[in-house]
Design a protein around this motif. Sequence first.
Motif, mmCIF file in Angstrom:
data_model
loop_
_atom_site.group_PDB
_atom_site.id
_atom_site.type_symbol
_atom_site.label_atom_id
_atom_site.label_comp_id
_atom_site.label_asym_id
_atom_site.label_seq_id
_atom_site.Cartn_x
_atom_site.Cartn_y
_atom_site.Cartn_z
ATOM 1 N N GLU B 86 0.872 -1.264 0.070
ATOM 2 C CA GLU B 86 0.136 0.121 -0.109
ATOM 3 C C GLU B 86 0.848 1.357 0.237
ATOM 4 O O GLU B 86 0.477 2.401 -0.481
ATOM 5 C CB GLU B 86 -0.718 -0.166 1.449
ATOM 6 C CG GLU B 86 -2.161 -0.897 1.368
ATOM 7 C CD GLU B 86 -3.052 -0.869 0.468
ATOM 8 O OE1 GLU B 86 -3.306 0.256 -0.222
ATOM 9 O OE2 GLU B 86 -3.793 -1.893 0.200
ATOM 10 N N HIS B 87 2.107 1.215 0.502
ATOM 11 C CA HIS B 87 2.976 2.281 0.647
ATOM 12 C C HIS B 87 4.273 1.730 0.828
ATOM 13 O O HIS B 87 4.551 0.727 1.310
ATOM 14 C CB HIS B 87 2.412 2.978 1.796
ATOM 15 C CG HIS B 87 3.552 4.157 2.104
ATOM 16 N ND1 HIS B 87 3.070 5.424 1.694
ATOM 17 C CD2 HIS B 87 4.587 4.259 2.879
ATOM 18 C CE1 HIS B 87 4.294 6.296 2.133
ATOM 19 N NE2 HIS B 87 5.088 5.674 2.887
ATOM 20 N N THR B 88 5.294 2.608 0.170
ATOM 21 C CA THR B 88 6.646 2.060 0.567
ATOM 22 C C THR B 88 7.469 3.364 0.139
ATOM 23 O O THR B 88 7.149 4.456 -0.682
ATOM 24 C CB THR B 88 7.128 0.948 -0.596
ATOM 25 O OG1 THR B 88 8.412 0.838 -0.155
ATOM 26 C CG2 THR B 88 6.832 1.345 -2.044
ATOM 27 N N ILE B 90 8.983 6.634 -0.065
ATOM 28 C CA ILE B 90 8.428 8.274 -0.176
ATOM 29 C C ILE B 90 7.308 8.476 -0.930
ATOM 30 O O ILE B 90 7.366 7.997 -2.469
ATOM 31 C CB ILE B 90 9.341 9.504 -0.514
ATOM 32 C CG1 ILE B 90 10.738 9.287 0.269
ATOM 33 C CG2 ILE B 90 9.020 10.903 -0.508
ATOM 34 C CD1 ILE B 90 11.867 9.887 -0.133
ATOM 35 N N TYR B 91 5.951 8.831 -0.456
ATOM 36 C CA TYR B 91 4.994 9.154 -1.496
ATOM 37 C C TYR B 91 5.202 10.401 -2.275
ATOM 38 O O TYR B 91 5.244 11.571 -1.590
ATOM 39 C CB TYR B 91 3.692 9.402 -0.513
ATOM 40 C CG TYR B 91 2.274 9.643 -1.830
ATOM 41 C CD1 TYR B 91 1.837 8.617 -2.251
ATOM 42 C CD2 TYR B 91 2.031 11.049 -1.513
ATOM 43 C CE1 TYR B 91 0.680 8.971 -2.848
ATOM 44 C CE2 TYR B 91 1.018 11.302 -2.352
ATOM 45 C CZ TYR B 91 0.224 10.432 -2.880
ATOM 46 O OH TYR B 91 -0.580 10.549 -3.493
ATOM 47 N N GLU B 105 5.029 15.179 0.667
ATOM 48 C CA GLU B 105 6.089 14.452 0.908
ATOM 49 C C GLU B 105 7.255 14.771 -0.246
ATOM 50 O O GLU B 105 8.392 14.597 -0.038
ATOM 51 C CB GLU B 105 5.790 12.972 1.412
ATOM 52 C CG GLU B 105 5.246 12.695 2.424
ATOM 53 C CD GLU B 105 3.658 12.873 2.232
ATOM 54 O OE1 GLU B 105 3.493 12.916 1.158
ATOM 55 O OE2 GLU B 105 2.952 13.240 2.955
ATOM 56 N N ILE B 171 4.789 25.349 4.194
ATOM 57 C CA ILE B 171 3.291 25.138 4.672
ATOM 58 C C ILE B 171 2.590 24.302 3.729
ATOM 59 O O ILE B 171 1.407 23.607 3.735
ATOM 60 C CB ILE B 171 2.547 26.463 5.174
ATOM 61 C CG1 ILE B 171 2.265 27.271 4.100
ATOM 62 C CG2 ILE B 171 2.908 26.838 6.468
ATOM 63 C CD1 ILE B 171 1.422 28.628 4.365
ATOM 64 N N TYR B 196 -0.249 21.295 4.913
ATOM 65 C CA TYR B 196 -0.186 20.555 5.907
ATOM 66 C C TYR B 196 -1.651 20.281 6.755
ATOM 67 O O TYR B 196 -1.568 19.167 7.385
ATOM 68 C CB TYR B 196 0.814 21.061 7.032
ATOM 69 C CG TYR B 196 2.438 20.687 6.328
ATOM 70 C CD1 TYR B 196 2.723 19.506 6.621
ATOM 71 C CD2 TYR B 196 3.251 21.732 6.167
ATOM 72 C CE1 TYR B 196 4.001 19.183 6.260
ATOM 73 C CE2 TYR B 196 4.295 21.433 5.691
ATOM 74 C CZ TYR B 196 4.836 20.052 5.790
ATOM 75 O OH TYR B 196 6.175 19.838 5.422
ATOM 76 N N TYR B 198 -3.935 19.243 5.250
ATOM 77 C CA TYR B 198 -4.420 17.830 4.782
ATOM 78 C C TYR B 198 -4.554 16.855 5.705
ATOM 79 O O TYR B 198 -5.632 16.030 5.537
ATOM 80 C CB TYR B 198 -3.451 17.782 3.425
ATOM 81 C CG TYR B 198 -3.603 16.258 2.603
ATOM 82 C CD1 TYR B 198 -4.693 16.269 1.626
ATOM 83 C CD2 TYR B 198 -2.899 15.296 2.829
ATOM 84 C CE1 TYR B 198 -4.653 15.048 1.144
ATOM 85 C CE2 TYR B 198 -3.055 14.163 2.249
ATOM 86 C CZ TYR B 198 -3.891 13.980 1.428
ATOM 87 O OH TYR B 198 -4.279 13.052 0.721
ATOM 88 N N TYR B 199 -3.651 16.480 6.350
ATOM 89 C CA TYR B 199 -3.759 15.513 7.292
ATOM 90 C C TYR B 199 -4.795 15.380 8.353
ATOM 91 O O TYR B 199 -5.292 14.268 8.721
ATOM 92 C CB TYR B 199 -2.380 15.560 8.402
ATOM 93 C CG TYR B 199 -1.074 15.326 7.271
ATOM 94 C CD1 TYR B 199 -0.922 14.077 6.834
ATOM 95 C CD2 TYR B 199 -0.024 16.293 7.356
ATOM 96 C CE1 TYR B 199 0.245 13.864 6.048
ATOM 97 C CE2 TYR B 199 1.308 15.935 6.756
ATOM 98 C CZ TYR B 199 1.074 14.859 6.046
ATOM 99 O OH TYR B 199 2.596 14.261 5.069
ATOM 100 N N ILE B 200 -5.193 16.727 8.725
ATOM 101 C CA ILE B 200 -6.351 16.798 9.440
ATOM 102 C C ILE B 200 -7.521 16.728 8.763
ATOM 103 O O ILE B 200 -8.725 16.105 9.263
ATOM 104 C CB ILE B 200 -6.212 18.078 10.189
ATOM 105 C CG1 ILE B 200 -5.224 18.106 11.440
ATOM 106 C CG2 ILE B 200 -7.842 18.564 10.884
ATOM 107 C CD1 ILE B 200 -5.396 18.961 12.437
ATOM 108 N N ARG B 202 -8.291 14.867 6.030
ATOM 109 C CA ARG B 202 -8.674 13.732 5.559
ATOM 110 C C ARG B 202 -9.263 13.059 6.914
ATOM 111 O O ARG B 202 -9.760 11.871 6.741
ATOM 112 C CB ARG B 202 -7.445 13.263 5.079
ATOM 113 C CG ARG B 202 -6.866 13.503 3.661
ATOM 114 C CD ARG B 202 -7.983 13.350 2.777
ATOM 115 N NE ARG B 202 -8.260 12.063 2.467
ATOM 116 C CZ ARG B 202 -7.755 11.437 1.473
ATOM 117 N NH1 ARG B 202 -6.914 11.946 0.726
ATOM 118 N NH2 ARG B 202 -7.993 9.873 1.169
ATOM 119 N N TYR B 204 -7.681 11.125 9.310
ATOM 120 C CA TYR B 204 -6.973 9.914 9.584
ATOM 121 C C TYR B 204 -6.261 10.235 10.929
ATOM 122 O O TYR B 204 -5.589 10.945 11.195
ATOM 123 C CB TYR B 204 -5.859 9.390 8.520
ATOM 124 C CG TYR B 204 -6.916 9.121 7.245
ATOM 125 C CD1 TYR B 204 -7.739 8.277 7.242
ATOM 126 C CD2 TYR B 204 -6.522 9.562 6.166
ATOM 127 C CE1 TYR B 204 -8.471 8.060 6.346
ATOM 128 C CE2 TYR B 204 -7.038 9.219 4.939
ATOM 129 C CZ TYR B 204 -8.321 8.533 5.077
ATOM 130 O OH TYR B 204 -8.960 8.205 3.935
#
Lengths: 454, 204
Positions: B86-88, B90-91, B105, B171, B196, B198-200, B202, B204
Amino acid sequence: MSGNRGSRRKRLSKLEFFEFPNSDSAVELADEYGYLPYMTERYLQMFGNEETIELLKANDQLNPITIRINTLKSSPSEVLGKLEKNGYEFTKIDEVLNAYKLIYDLPHEELVTQSSNRKPKVKREWDKDTGIYSEDELDAELYSDDLDETGFARSKRELASLEWGQLEGKGKADVNTKEEKTDNKKPQQKKNDKKTKENTPSISEENKRERRLRKIYSSKIATLGSTHEYLMGKYYLQGHASMLPALYLNPEPDDLIIDMCAAPGSKTTQMAQMMENKGNIIATEIDDKRIKSLIYNLRRCAVRNTTVLNFDAQNLKKLGLNPSKILLDAPCSGEGVIRTDPSRKRTMHPTHIKRFMNTQLNLLKSAVEAVKTHGYIMYSTCSIAPEENEFIIQKILDRYPKIEIRPVNDNKGLPGFTEIFGQELHMDFLKARRYFPHIHDTHGFFYCLLYKNE
Amino acid sequence: MRDNRFIRVGNEDRRRMVQLGLLPINRLQSDYIKTGLDHISSDLWNIFQREPYNLYYTRNKTEDIFLVHHERVSVIKHINPKGKIEHTGIYFGFIRNNEFYLGLEGAEFIYFDLKLNKEKNFQLKKIVVNRAAEKSFLYGNTLHHSDFVNSPQQLNRKDVIFVLNTRNQLIGIGYIYKPYKSVPGAKLELRNLVDYGYYIRRGY
């Protein structure tokens, strides 16, 4: 290699969950603190009466907020400097590198004045109609969004319908209502009754203080989880006890590590930080929804040495990898995190725990089979139940003679149980470590370092 | 000409990785990425290729691009094809509608890790925005020219810009939207690509 496994008074023949007939004191404690009776009975069997009460009280308190500075993105001095400018104060946690605890220990009076729009206390007077002290607006306001013994919020109407005394905790309420029935007296008439005076105010005051603290505390957590530094991944909100398994697994930059059941990624990010983004971590997670939070935490914290695999870790050997270290933070009943999630007092039934036990055993078996010779496995849970911890490992020790328990350099944690519920366990469990809310002021936690010998 | 770096793993390993859901990027995707990076700087693709990373993608709703260090590839290619990666690494970003969108990232990697200051005649385009605009940008909003505290003299349409706050913290990234002269009253805008917050947002 441990040839001497110690004598066993009663051999643990099968994986069994121990339930006992509920004693009166267990039922009483369960009522008073809002637990299911089977839980308090088990605590009484494990700790005795006094310590059980201490544990139950500690579970109603707030867990200290701790952060781990992410050195992949920043330095402690930079992050702490910025957070201190925003009014946060921290103290260092000695044993964990880059871990800090939020200082938030204001006196009761200050907390009351800090919480906004609260009117000063007025003399309490009993209101017959509503069933509460109507003039004490502070309390009425407080109760309105209060938690009941099951952890759910009470409505004002529900509160009004409650019998007098029930607000003060059910255990105490029982005493009062019984007296009411026999004497048929109004509560105001009882003002001079010494017993009532002694019983009610102390607990309710304590609870109120706790709840006020919880409110302000949770708002602090909310803001700590939305600062610019947090969003940039410069620190991670992680419980103190939860930092220890990764710490004592001691990941090194040339290791290949598998993190089974990795979501939401607190330990994975911690290991990546300790490895300085070198080496390799394979983080497995079976749950599609939780895998998203894992990925976002890895991305936020600039973790680059990790591959996330949507995979059932119970079949770990099928991956064909030979990891030098495995971290298994197994799914569990979460009895240790009641401080954070009080609903677990009443939602976690024996059937759930039995299901977890099977999963835990399968996961640990597959870890033992997958790890390379001379490799390490760190087994941890946030549960204090021996069935989810020592008993699981005991089964593994019985079945795999190559596996032994290794000591960790942790002087604060208590050793694991070597005898519990009439079962004699391996003496090496003295090398495992347990954390309890009433002793260590952390979440309840268990961890044990296993080593695969030739 | 096709860049051979991206297909250096053997056939058997490649088959395994494909079964795990991690595929080396193809020429078309490589072109999309190059075009995307050209909006930051035309030299970036060449600088980027010197780094010890390979580009892979996973197929989800979009094609997610990952920047994977050679060290990681040597482990991944030995994983038996059970489960899905699903992830590896750096995205780096994603490709949608034949266009490459740089992720946060990926932007961090370019901004912090590529050490572009050492490159001659190379400068990333940065805009410093005021405090109110910072908050607005962290909510995913578009900024206007009046919000800029400091900006490069020449801004072209579709330029990808690194957005900083007054404390010089990154930012997020945005792109320049420059209206055509024929549109009356329209002004230059900085449209949000990712930030940044974005993390909130979304959740998760």
